[in-house]
Design an enzyme around this catalytic site. Sequence first.
Site: not given
Ligand code: THU
Length: 139
Positions: A55, A94
């Site tokens: 995000e 986020c």
């Molecule tokens: N993560 C995201 O990119 N967005 C989300 O909404 C939740 C978590 C990522 C962070 C990390 O790279 C991986 O997912 C595991 O937490």
Amino acid sequence: MDDGKLVELAFEAREHAYTPYSHWAVGAALLCADGTVYQGCNIENAAYTPSNCAERTAFFKAVYDGERDFEAIAVVGGPEGQPAPEICAPCGVCRQVMMEFCDPASFRIVLGCSDGEPRVYLLRELLPEGFGPDNLRLS
Ligand code: THU
């Protein structure tokens, strides 16, 4: 743009995820008021803390390009290399970044998955009583 198309673009973005540590791949597609869509993926780091969520990647790309007006974001995530049958909700950091740039009463968060319809929330539902730029303007 309809939610289905935005989810499709989030799935496309997910293909770009760099996730050698969590193996959890996330994609996002951020819809601007002018109709432009910015895609983002999560980008991890060996030191863990510098990792960036999908995000925020999408938001930072858009803000760099001068966008300030956002309507919706679609998010999809799940184990790398597999379908994403469950929704993946944005982390607290986020949600706070969304609060900086979006109206919590109208910005839509579309949580897609590979099985079934997306779940749609307003930012104010996922970040109730959020602290944003308007709070600072009161002083
Ligand atoms: N993560 C995201 O990119 N967005 C989300 O909404 C939740 C978590 C990522 C962070 C990390 O790279 C991986 O997912 C595991 O937490």
